[in-house]
Design an enzyme around this catalytic site. Sequence first.
Site, short mmCIF file in Angstrom:
data_model
loop_
_atom_site.label_atom_id
_atom_site.label_comp_id
_atom_site.label_asym_id
_atom_site.label_seq_id
_atom_site.Cartn_x
_atom_site.Cartn_y
_atom_site.Cartn_z
CE LYS A 1 -4.26 -1.83 2.02
NZ LYS A 1 -5.18 -1.84 3.17
NE ARG B 1 -7.96 -8.46 1.80
CZ ARG B 1 -7.75 -7.64 0.78
NH1 ARG B 1 -6.79 -6.71 0.84
NH2 ARG B 1 -8.47 -7.74 -0.32
#
Length: 284
Positions: free
Chosen positions: A231, A265
């Site tokens: 991210k 995740r």
Amino acid sequence: MAEKNFFEAKQSLNIKGKVFDLSTPKVMGILNITPDSFYSNSRTSSVDEALRKTEQFLNEGASFIDIGGYSSRPGAKDISEDEELFRLVPIIQALNKNLPEAIISIDTFRAKVAEETIRAGAHLINDIAAGDMDDKMFETVARLQVPYIFMHMQGTPQNMQQNPVYNNVLLDVIDYLAKKISILKALKVHDLILDPGFGFGKAIEHNYELLGQLQDFKIFNLPVLVGFSRKGMIHKVLKNTAAEALNGTTVLNTIALQKGAKILRVHDVKEAVECLKLVERLIG
């Protein structure tokens, strides 16, 4: 060093009548059935490709496969429920037929999509909006009696990164999650997993403040899922790209595990499993 009994009060999930052990952390592999997810290598465009990737994830040690048909990257294009289901249902059916051992999580904020994908053979619901984008989601999950991952997000995927503001990000997120837990428990949803929502309606400083105090989420006695994988909170700090953010992802996953995270995740399962094994060796 994380406390060994960090989430002692909730160490398992009920997945279709079988007890799934969460006493040790687990890895969730990301399978994006979308043409526009932020990390291009995660995009999956066919049933055969989904089967291949899922088999690889399982062989590398993933415990969950998280399948999404709606991109939640900042500014993502909105699609209809029908389009989302069109992308998801054939993949779920193929996985059930060819890889029945796969535990499938569906990344959706829509109650209709949640219900139809569970009917098609999925096992968990992963809702980035914690019911805020569909007021039927909580009652649907309660009726289905499946494990439910609920996340904090400020705004929607279309506007969440437009100047997010908090009085105190940790207290604001904890207060939000506490209210959701109260509602869900009243509805007798028994298997809950919380997600602080890294990268969803949060500036870089908000993300790192939450990570620095991740251990404070132990007050809920629920498993915590974290999703840092590739991210902007990584590559914007390192001044590289999502494609170059694997090492940074591993660093943040390591920190989160030491602070008690139970599910990672990730796009890169092998590396996350290795991270998990080494941290487990450290903390015992």
